[in-house]
Enzyme design. Structure first.
Site, short mmCIF file in Angstrom:
data_model
loop_
_atom_site.label_atom_id
_atom_site.label_comp_id
_atom_site.label_asym_id
_atom_site.label_seq_id
_atom_site.Cartn_x
_atom_site.Cartn_y
_atom_site.Cartn_z
CE LYS A 148 11.83 8.75 -15.90
NZ LYS A 148 12.43 9.32 -14.67
NE ARG A 183 17.00 14.70 -9.60
CZ ARG A 183 16.74 13.96 -10.67
NH1 ARG A 183 15.62 13.26 -10.72
NH2 ARG A 183 17.59 13.90 -11.68
N PRO A 207 18.53 7.68 -17.45
CG PRO A 207 19.04 5.46 -17.95
CD PRO A 207 19.19 6.50 -16.88
CD GLU A 208 14.87 12.71 -18.26
OE1 GLU A 208 13.80 13.21 -18.64
OE2 GLU A 208 15.81 13.39 -17.82
#
Length: 275
Positions: free
Chosen positions: A59, A250, A2-3
């Site tokens: 967030k 990432r 979730p962003e």
């Protein structure tokens, strides 16, 4: 993961399902998602309280109660907030369930439990929890954006994802914004030209506006996010091969033709595999 757009969607869920509603029961199905609060304290301070209007910063989702305390939610890698009827069978990953006075429920659902639910006693405590965050990415002005890039060492992608610099962006959004602005992910943030900063800020605003409407980073074929999982991903703009490699832990996706070639590209691969 979730962003900002996902959490903005969860804010809308909480607003439409919970605002003005009294919590009649708190069921903690898995105490492993509680952060800094016991099951007993959560129940004693939340049951009987009425939700005010929620807000979001980056967030984080803040759910104030009328009489002072606030629930503060973070969704980690796999979290979500769901509004359900009380007679709907629970999901195996529903960790905290709040029953409201209209018999609907707010369910904090999280498979991996990397973050969770906190309780702040008042607004000052909320401020303390969020003190380390930078400005919200949806609200930051171009001038503020220029200043935060100038004031940070390292690559521009690292700055975009650093929550202490700019709150709300994650891996998908950062890659999308950089691709749209034509900026390579390893460019030094403080060395970007005024025109590049302008293009990056414009791209960020456009990507966030579309993503918030969708309550997610949309996997459209015209977006970089819609090509991430292709076996041989190609650029939506120039149809050239996209590059993919681990960048600060990432998986980063970019177009060497549209964004230039980052340093270390001799190690890059075309593979769409990665985290």
């Amino acid at each position: 993961m979730p962003e900002l757009p996902d959490v903005e969607g969860f804010r809308e869920v909480l607003s439409s399902c919970g605002s003005g509603r009294r919590v009649t029961n708190v069921e903690v199905r898995d105490p492993g998602v509680l952060r800094g609060v016991t099951v007993r304290r959560l129940r004693s301070e939340v049951e009987g309280e009425r939700f005010g209007e929620p807000r979001r910063h980056g967030k984080w989702l803040i759910a104030p109660m009328d009489d002072g305390p606030a629930l503060v939610w973070h969704f980690g890698m796999t979290g979500a907030l769901v509004c359900a009827s009380a007679d709907e069978p629970p999901d195996p990953h529903d960790r905290v369930v709040l029953t409201l006075d209209d018999e609907r429920q707010l369910r904090y659902r999280d498979r991996r439990k990397l973050q969770g639910v906190q309780l702040a006693g008042n607004e000052a405590a909320v401020g303390h929890l969020l003190a380390g965050l930078g400005p919200d990415a949806l609200a930051v002005s171009r001038e503020e954006f220029r200043e935060l890039l100038d004031g940070r060492r390292g690559a521009v992608k690292n700055v975009l994802m650093d929550q202490s610099a700019l709150a709300g962006l994650g891996n998908l959004l950062s890659d999308e914004i950089l691709w749209r602005a034509g900026v390579a992910p390893d460019r030094a943030a403080r060395e970007l030209s005024a025109a590049e900063v302008r293009d990056l800020h414009t791209a960020m605003r456009g990507v966030l506006a579309s993503s918030v409407r969708a309550a997610r980073v949309p996997p459209r074929r015209s977006w970089l996010s819609g090509r991430r999982d292709d076996p041989d991903p190609r650029c939506p703009r120039c149809d050239g091969p996209l590059r993919s490699r681990r960048f600060s832990g990432r998986r980063t996706l970019w177009c060497p033709r549209c964004q230039g070639r980052p340093a270390g590209s001799d190690r890059d691969v075309h593979s769409g595999k990665g985290g």
